[in-house]
Design a protein around this motif. Structure first.
Motif, mmCIF file in Angstrom:
data_model
loop_
_atom_site.group_PDB
_atom_site.id
_atom_site.type_symbol
_atom_site.label_atom_id
_atom_site.label_comp_id
_atom_site.label_asym_id
_atom_site.label_seq_id
_atom_site.Cartn_x
_atom_site.Cartn_y
_atom_site.Cartn_z
ATOM 1 N N GLY A 179 60.213 42.738 15.302
ATOM 2 C CA GLY A 179 61.300 42.424 16.229
ATOM 3 C C GLY A 179 61.351 40.908 16.430
ATOM 4 O O GLY A 179 60.379 40.204 16.113
ATOM 5 N N ARG A 180 62.483 40.436 16.953
ATOM 6 C CA ARG A 180 62.666 38.986 17.091
ATOM 7 C C ARG A 180 61.565 38.328 17.929
ATOM 8 O O ARG A 180 61.034 37.290 17.575
ATOM 9 N N HIS A 181 61.226 38.975 19.045
ATOM 10 C CA HIS A 181 60.239 38.398 19.952
ATOM 11 C C HIS A 181 58.871 38.301 19.272
ATOM 12 O O HIS A 181 58.205 37.264 19.326
ATOM 13 N N LYS A 182 58.484 39.386 18.602
ATOM 14 C CA LYS A 182 57.184 39.411 17.931
ATOM 15 C C LYS A 182 57.140 38.370 16.804
ATOM 16 O O LYS A 182 56.158 37.636 16.634
ATOM 17 N N LEU A 183 58.224 38.306 16.063
ATOM 18 C CA LEU A 183 58.282 37.358 14.949
ATOM 19 C C LEU A 183 58.154 35.922 15.455
ATOM 20 O O LEU A 183 57.407 35.107 14.894
ATOM 21 N N LEU A 184 58.859 35.639 16.535
ATOM 22 C CA LEU A 184 58.817 34.299 17.109
ATOM 23 C C LEU A 184 57.411 33.971 17.631
ATOM 24 O O LEU A 184 56.894 32.873 17.410
ATOM 25 N N THR A 185 56.796 34.939 18.304
ATOM 26 C CA THR A 185 55.434 34.739 18.828
ATOM 27 C C THR A 185 54.478 34.462 17.669
ATOM 28 O O THR A 185 53.680 33.514 17.707
ATOM 29 N N ASN A 186 54.558 35.290 16.620
ATOM 30 C CA ASN A 186 53.669 35.108 15.466
ATOM 31 C C ASN A 186 53.939 33.775 14.764
ATOM 32 O O ASN A 186 53.012 33.081 14.345
ATOM 33 N N LEU A 187 55.215 33.408 14.672
ATOM 34 C CA LEU A 187 55.580 32.143 14.022
ATOM 35 C C LEU A 187 55.024 30.947 14.804
ATOM 36 O O LEU A 187 54.443 30.026 14.210
ATOM 37 N N MET A 188 55.185 30.956 16.131
ATOM 38 C CA MET A 188 54.728 29.826 16.936
ATOM 39 C C MET A 188 53.206 29.685 16.848
ATOM 40 O O MET A 188 52.674 28.586 16.799
ATOM 41 N N LYS A 189 52.512 30.816 16.806
ATOM 42 C CA LYS A 189 51.050 30.794 16.692
ATOM 43 C C LYS A 189 50.644 30.176 15.345
ATOM 44 O O LYS A 189 49.743 29.344 15.261
ATOM 45 N N ILE A 190 51.342 30.584 14.307
ATOM 46 C CA ILE A 190 51.041 30.062 12.964
ATOM 47 C C ILE A 190 51.282 28.555 12.912
ATOM 48 O O ILE A 190 50.481 27.797 12.358
ATOM 49 N N LEU A 191 52.373 28.118 13.525
ATOM 50 C CA LEU A 191 52.682 26.682 13.520
ATOM 51 C C LEU A 191 51.596 25.904 14.252
ATOM 52 O O LEU A 191 51.156 24.844 13.803
ATOM 53 N N GLU A 192 51.141 26.468 15.367
ATOM 54 C CA GLU A 192 50.096 25.800 16.154
ATOM 55 C C GLU A 192 48.790 25.723 15.347
ATOM 56 O O GLU A 192 48.175 24.661 15.242
ATOM 57 N N VAL A 193 48.402 26.848 14.764
ATOM 58 C CA VAL A 193 47.152 26.879 13.996
ATOM 59 C C VAL A 193 47.251 25.964 12.783
ATOM 60 O O VAL A 193 46.338 25.192 12.491
ATOM 61 N N SER A 194 48.372 26.017 12.073
ATOM 62 C CA SER A 194 48.460 25.200 10.854
ATOM 63 C C SER A 194 48.488 23.715 11.197
ATOM 64 O O SER A 194 47.958 22.895 10.457
ATOM 65 N N ARG A 195 49.056 23.361 12.353
ATOM 66 C CA ARG A 195 49.048 21.957 12.778
ATOM 67 C C ARG A 195 47.618 21.467 12.996
ATOM 68 O O ARG A 195 47.249 20.391 12.586
ATOM 69 N N HIS A 196 46.813 22.309 13.630
ATOM 70 C CA HIS A 196 45.448 21.901 13.955
ATOM 71 C C HIS A 196 44.473 22.076 12.812
ATOM 72 O O HIS A 196 43.583 21.276 12.609
ATOM 73 N N LYS A 197 44.654 23.159 12.069
ATOM 74 C CA LYS A 197 43.669 23.481 11.040
ATOM 75 C C LYS A 197 43.951 22.784 9.714
ATOM 76 O O LYS A 197 43.065 22.342 9.021
ATOM 77 N N ALA A 198 45.227 22.734 9.349
ATOM 78 C CA ALA A 198 45.544 22.392 7.964
ATOM 79 C C ALA A 198 45.780 20.910 7.704
ATOM 80 O O ALA A 198 45.470 20.411 6.633
ATOM 81 N N GLY A 199 46.353 20.227 8.678
ATOM 82 C CA GLY A 199 46.668 18.818 8.450
ATOM 83 C C GLY A 199 47.728 18.666 7.383
ATOM 84 O O GLY A 199 48.634 19.490 7.275
ATOM 85 N N HIS A 200 47.572 17.641 6.563
ATOM 86 C CA HIS A 200 48.661 17.289 5.655
ATOM 87 C C HIS A 200 48.775 18.183 4.418
ATOM 88 O O HIS A 200 49.714 18.066 3.655
#
Ligand SMILES: Nc1nc2c(ncn2[C@@H]2O[C@H](COP(=O)(O)OP(=O)(O)OP(=O)(O)O)[C@@H](O)[C@H]2O)c(=O)[nH]1
Length: 261
Positions: free
Chosen positions: A204-225
């Motif tokens: 659903g839209r809400h779940k997808l958005l929640t999962n997407l925002m979490k991924i963006l946060e983790v990839s920003r901190h974990k992955a770098g460039h």
């Protein structure tokens, strides 16, 4: 760069010209991606050029896609000078289905898909014309073959023309512990990768958005460039996001040029 994008949505696998990330953006007031982040935002004309490489039609010339082979050892793949992209992710996340959808215009190429996790045991290579190679990897997690670690690590560390790894994450389930381990491995190996959220038709839209925002946060901190800042959202069931991903792969492999990039 602005992220406005005109989507012409149909329910056909090869004709879904829509950017699901921007569809989601319409429902949130804060920008999903910041102004500073890289955004892949081709024009409609550029998308058509990208898609034409996958469909086998390019100007007046035609080319086909074909299965090259299955390899249990990542070091045994045939040498090639063609650019390559690979698809990595948890078992059952939808890697083979996505490759099948990308190669939709080539029904002679059979990509085996199963609802049973761990179905893909080897690295499977598919070539599009004489342009690039797609590599379907075995999944990690449930049903993972014993050869997984050796095979995939050898592949990632030795493949000369690997230009990008696509890390698939289930859009309905979100990031799992094994996905976090995969992110650590990609970082350790210094592999450039892009996150793809699969099965967006299920979430659903809400779940997808929640999962997407979490991924963006983790990839920003974990992955770098090493992680491309824009995730791609796809459904192999209705084709949403597939044309944009085809265009991105065509761009990465040098088949199309995108203005401003
Ligand atoms: N609803 C929905 N189901 C999907 C989608 N993509 C894949 N599936 C289903 O998910 C299951 C697993 O798909 P596969 O493509 O075989 O997954 P895989 O990642 O290659 O799996 P392994 O072989 O275990 O590594 C199948 O039942 C597919 O039909 C999607 O976009 N939407």
């Amino acid at each position: 760069m602005s992220i406005s994008f005109r989507g012409i949505k149909t329910d056909h696998c090869s004709k879904s010209f829509v950017n699901p990330l921007l569809e989601l953006q319409r429902f949130v007031s804060v920008p999903i991606l910041s102004e500073q982040q890289d955004v892949f935002n081709p024009t409609e004309d550029e998308v058509m050029k990208g898609v034409s490489f996958f469909s086998g039609l390019r100007g007046s010339s035609k080319h086909s896609a074909r299965f090259i082979g299955s390899y249990s050892d990542g070091g045994e793949l045939p040498e090639s000078d063609l650019p390559e992209v690979c698809f990595l992710g948890r078992s059952n996340v939808g890697k083979s289905s996505l490759i099948s959808c990308l190669l939709f215009a080539h029904p002679q190429v059979r990509v085996s898909v199963s609802s049973k996790p761990g179905h893909t045991k080897k690295l499977n290579l598919y070539r599009v014309g004489s342009h690039f190679t797609l590599v379907d990897m075995p999944g990690y997690g449930h049903g993972m073959p014993p050869s997984f670690q050796h095979s995939v690590e050898t592949y990632l560390s030795t493949r000369r023309r690997l230009c990008r790894t696509f890390l698939l994450v289930d859009g309905d389930t979100g990031l799992t512990g094994t996905d976090l381990t995969a992110l650590d491995m990609l970082k350790e190996f210094g592999i450039s990768y892009v996150i793809v959220l699969t099965k967006i038709d299920k979430a659903g839209r809400h779940k997808l958005l929640t999962n997407l925002m979490k991924i963006l946060e983790v990839s920003r901190h974990k992955a770098g460039h090493t992680c491309f800042s824009q995730p791609f959202l796809v459904s192999s069931k209705n084709g949403d996001g597939v044309m944009l991903l085809q265009t991105f792969i065509a761009y990465l492999t040098g088949c199309v040029q995108i203005k401003g990039l």
